[in-house]
Design a protein around this motif. Structure first.
Motif, PDB file in Angstrom:
ATOM      1  N   MET A 191       6.591  -0.700   8.091  1.00  0.00           N
ATOM      2  CA  MET A 191       6.142   0.239   7.075  1.00  0.00           C
ATOM      3  C   MET A 191       5.600   1.493   7.750  1.00  0.00           C
ATOM      4  O   MET A 191       5.284   1.479   8.931  1.00  0.00           O
ATOM      5  N   ARG A 192       5.512   2.561   6.993  1.00  0.00           N
ATOM      6  CA  ARG A 192       5.038   3.841   7.521  1.00  0.00           C
ATOM      7  C   ARG A 192       3.650   4.129   6.943  1.00  0.00           C
ATOM      8  O   ARG A 192       3.460   4.119   5.724  1.00  0.00           O
TER       9      ARG A 192
ATOM     10  N   PRO B  62       3.130  -6.137  11.166  1.00  0.00           N
ATOM     11  CA  PRO B  62       2.348  -7.171  11.843  1.00  0.00           C
ATOM     12  C   PRO B  62       3.024  -7.674  13.116  1.00  0.00           C
ATOM     13  O   PRO B  62       4.233  -7.925  13.141  1.00  0.00           O
ATOM     14  N   GLY B  63       2.240  -7.769  14.173  1.00  0.00           N
ATOM     15  CA  GLY B  63       2.734  -8.287  15.441  1.00  0.00           C
ATOM     16  C   GLY B  63       3.343  -7.256  16.351  1.00  0.00           C
ATOM     17  O   GLY B  63       3.743  -7.588  17.470  1.00  0.00           O
ATOM     18  N   ALA B  64       3.418  -5.992  15.889  1.00  0.00           N
ATOM     19  CA  ALA B  64       4.053  -4.943  16.692  1.00  0.00           C
ATOM     20  C   ALA B  64       3.060  -3.834  17.004  1.00  0.00           C
ATOM     21  O   ALA B  64       2.077  -3.634  16.281  1.00  0.00           O
ATOM     22  N   SER B  65       3.321  -3.110  18.065  1.00  0.00           N
ATOM     23  CA  SER B  65       2.510  -1.951  18.402  1.00  0.00           C
ATOM     24  C   SER B  65       2.867  -0.791  17.475  1.00  0.00           C
ATOM     25  O   SER B  65       4.056  -0.532  17.230  1.00  0.00           O
ATOM     26  N   PRO B  66       1.875  -0.078  16.930  1.00  0.00           N
ATOM     27  CA  PRO B  66       2.179   1.087  16.095  1.00  0.00           C
ATOM     28  C   PRO B  66       2.956   2.139  16.886  1.00  0.00           C
ATOM     29  O   PRO B  66       2.599   2.461  18.018  1.00  0.00           O
TER      30      PRO B  66
ATOM     31  N   ALA C  95      -7.678   4.838  20.134  1.00  0.00           N
ATOM     32  CA  ALA C  95      -9.056   5.055  19.697  1.00  0.00           C
ATOM     33  C   ALA C  95      -9.168   4.757  18.202  1.00  0.00           C
ATOM     34  O   ALA C  95      -8.521   3.841  17.697  1.00  0.00           O
ATOM     35  N   LEU C  96      -9.960   5.547  17.503  1.00  0.00           N
ATOM     36  CA  LEU C  96     -10.300   5.255  16.110  1.00  0.00           C
ATOM     37  C   LEU C  96      -9.084   5.189  15.202  1.00  0.00           C
ATOM     38  O   LEU C  96      -8.937   4.258  14.400  1.00  0.00           O
ATOM     39  N   ARG C  97      -8.193   6.171  15.282  1.00  0.00           N
ATOM     40  CA  ARG C  97      -7.055   6.195  14.367  1.00  0.00           C
ATOM     41  C   ARG C  97      -6.168   4.970  14.549  1.00  0.00           C
ATOM     42  O   ARG C  97      -5.717   4.359  13.576  1.00  0.00           O
ATOM     43  N   GLU C  98      -5.913   4.596  15.795  1.00  0.00           N
ATOM     44  CA  GLU C  98      -5.102   3.396  16.038  1.00  0.00           C
ATOM     45  C   GLU C  98      -5.834   2.149  15.548  1.00  0.00           C
ATOM     46  O   GLU C  98      -5.206   1.222  15.019  1.00  0.00           O
ATOM     47  N   GLY C  99      -7.159   2.130  15.692  1.00  0.00           N
ATOM     48  CA  GLY C  99      -7.926   0.998  15.193  1.00  0.00           C
ATOM     49  C   GLY C  99      -7.818   0.851  13.687  1.00  0.00           C
ATOM     50  O   GLY C  99      -7.719  -0.267  13.160  1.00  0.00           O
ATOM     51  N   LEU C 100      -7.821   1.967  12.970  1.00  0.00           N
ATOM     52  CA  LEU C 100      -7.657   1.917  11.516  1.00  0.00           C
ATOM     53  C   LEU C 100      -6.300   1.324  11.139  1.00  0.00           C
ATOM     54  O   LEU C 100      -6.201   0.497  10.221  1.00  0.00           O
ATOM     55  N   VAL C 101      -5.259   1.736  11.847  1.00  0.00           N
ATOM     56  CA  VAL C 101      -3.925   1.203  11.579  1.00  0.00           C
ATOM     57  C   VAL C 101      -3.882  -0.296  11.865  1.00  0.00           C
ATOM     58  O   VAL C 101      -3.339  -1.082  11.077  1.00  0.00           O
ATOM     59  N   LEU C 102      -4.454  -0.708  12.988  1.00  0.00           N
ATOM     60  CA  LEU C 102      -4.433  -2.126  13.353  1.00  0.00           C
ATOM     61  C   LEU C 102      -5.155  -2.978  12.328  1.00  0.00           C
ATOM     62  O   LEU C 102      -4.693  -4.064  11.968  1.00  0.00           O
ATOM     63  N   ARG C 103      -6.297  -2.511  11.839  1.00  0.00           N
ATOM     64  CA  ARG C 103      -7.026  -3.264  10.813  1.00  0.00           C
ATOM     65  C   ARG C 103      -6.201  -3.377   9.534  1.00  0.00           C
ATOM     66  O   ARG C 103      -6.197  -4.420   8.884  1.00  0.00           O
ATOM     67  N   TYR C 104      -5.526  -2.310   9.172  1.00  0.00           N
ATOM     68  CA  TYR C 104      -4.697  -2.328   7.970  1.00  0.00           C
ATOM     69  C   TYR C 104      -3.574  -3.349   8.122  1.00  0.00           C
ATOM     70  O   TYR C 104      -3.337  -4.168   7.221  1.00  0.00           O
ATOM     71  N   ILE C 105      -2.889  -3.312   9.254  1.00  0.00           N
ATOM     72  CA  ILE C 105      -1.780  -4.227   9.491  1.00  0.00           C
ATOM     73  C   ILE C 105      -2.263  -5.667   9.550  1.00  0.00           C
ATOM     74  O   ILE C 105      -1.601  -6.598   9.060  1.00  0.00           O
ATOM     75  N   ASP C 106      -3.423  -5.896  10.158  1.00  0.00           N
ATOM     76  CA  ASP C 106      -3.971  -7.264  10.208  1.00  0.00           C
ATOM     77  C   ASP C 106      -4.154  -7.827   8.799  1.00  0.00           C
ATOM     78  O   ASP C 106      -3.944  -9.026   8.566  1.00  0.00           O
ATOM     79  N   GLY C 107      -4.527  -6.967   7.859  1.00  0.00           N
ATOM     80  CA  GLY C 107      -4.725  -7.419   6.487  1.00  0.00           C
ATOM     81  C   GLY C 107      -3.447  -7.809   5.786  1.00  0.00           C
ATOM     82  O   GLY C 107      -3.467  -8.516   4.770  1.00  0.00           O
ATOM     83  N   LEU C 108      -2.301  -7.357   6.311  1.00  0.00           N
ATOM     84  CA  LEU C 108      -1.025  -7.685   5.696  1.00  0.00           C
ATOM     85  C   LEU C 108      -0.424  -8.972   6.249  1.00  0.00           C
ATOM     86  O   LEU C 108       0.478  -9.553   5.647  1.00  0.00           O
ATOM     87  N   ASP C 109      -0.926  -9.378   7.416  1.00  0.00           N
ATOM     88  CA  ASP C 109      -0.289 -10.495   8.120  1.00  0.00           C
ATOM     89  C   ASP C 109      -0.680 -11.817   7.466  1.00  0.00           C
ATOM     90  O   ASP C 109      -1.815 -12.260   7.602  1.00  0.00           O
TER      91      ASP C 109
END
Length: 308
Positions: free
Chosen positions: A1-2, A22-26, A294-308
């Motif tokens: 997803m984008r 989920p499971g991939a690097s942004p 940093a922060l922006r990547e952390g926000l993306v990772l938290r979002y993706i974790d919620g989908l997994d």
């Protein structure tokens, strides 16, 4: 997803669009930023001036239009210390929503530290062990430490590079007395944090720095990234100590020609170097590893974790 992230900081409004699942690097798809230096538009009462508000609305509106043109599945919009601490922050947030349609989530200092630690942990992995993290923003300086994805101890100090420049280093270049005052102020704040919040933490296995300010200092002090891995060069305290007096003697319009220093960072990079050097001294850090995430990547990772 984008996914899109609109990050409203004290220095820039940064839009990052990534492709992730989920499971991939942004994977970055698009990045753009508007340089505001918002700390310049705080009046004597601590409120964001009309000019500053107009610049915010224009920059955030532009980011929103880019998001609409590219198309994303979802967008996260966050604000950090400049709006969080402004006397008229609520009014500014309402105006931004009214005029751009963007609803900003204001992050606390602890939020910033926790989410950035998540990004750093994912970048370096569990083998990094106990991580001590320094994050220099425009308005605040976050310190976090722990062995997990979220820190066991964290603090957000009002010692960002932009804030320190406005409060201590207004002259360009600043006199030695001003530099000494900033260093003494920072030393006192870092020492108190070390002796209270971080007193019970073990010695870190790895010390990490993140943020555009630290990445710029790393490029100047440590040199270019590894040509094979792309990993940023580490920052050694000895090298930073050598470079700081050189930067101190330069006006900002000359600093921008130094390796790694962009024009939008040249005015506040000296304050960033003083703050980082002082933090490394107080926490007895000889070498700092630089994290690209940093922060922006952390926000993306938290979002993706919620989908997994």
């Amino acid at each position: 997803m984008r996914l899109g992230v609109i990050d409203v900081g004290s220095n820039t409004v940064h839009l990052l669009i990534v492709d992730a699942h989920p499971g991939a690097s942004p994977v970055p798809h698009h990045s753009e930023r508007s340089v505001l230096r918002l700390m310049r538009f705080i009046d004597d009462d601590g409120a964001i001036t009309e000019e500053g508000q107009r610049m915010l609305v224009e920059a955030i509106g532009g980011a929103a239009r880019t998001v609409a043109e590219i198309g994303v599945d979802d967008v996260m919009a966050t604000a950090t210390s400049a709006i969080r601490e402004a006397a008229n922050g609520e009014e500014v947030l309402a105006r931004i929503t009214r005029e751009t349609g963007v609803e900003l989530r204001v992050l606390t200092g602890d939020d910033e530290a926790r989410i950035t630690m998540l990004a750093v942990r994912r970048w370096f992995g569990w083998s990094a062990g106990e991580i001590l993290l320094f994050d220099i923003g425009g308005g605040s300086f976050e310190i976090a430490q722990g062995v997990d994805e979220y820190p066991d101890a964290q603090v957000s100090l009002p010692l960002g590079a932009g804030r320190a420049t406005i409060n201590f280093l207004r002259d360009d270049p600043p006199p030695r007395e001003a530099v000494s005052r900033l260093r003494a102020h920072a030393r006192a704040a870092f020492t108190e944090a070390r002796d209270t919040i971080f007193a019970d933490r073990p010695a870190p296995t790895r010390v990490v720095g993140t943020s555009k300010t630290i990445r710029s200092i790393g490029r100047l002090v440590g040199g270019p990234a590894d040509p094979v891995t792309g990993a940023p060069a580490p920052i050694h305290y000895a090298g930073l100590k050598e470079w700081e007096p050189t930067m101190r003697e330069m006006p900002s319009d000359v600093r921008q020609y130094l390796p790694g220093i962009t024009p939008e960072r040249s005015y506040q990079i000296l304050a960033g170097a003083i703050l980082l050097r002082t933090a490394m001294k107080v926490f007895d850090v000889s070498t700092l590893t630089v994290s690209p995430w940093a922060l922006r990547e952390g926000l993306v990772l938290r979002y993706i974790d919620g989908l997994d």
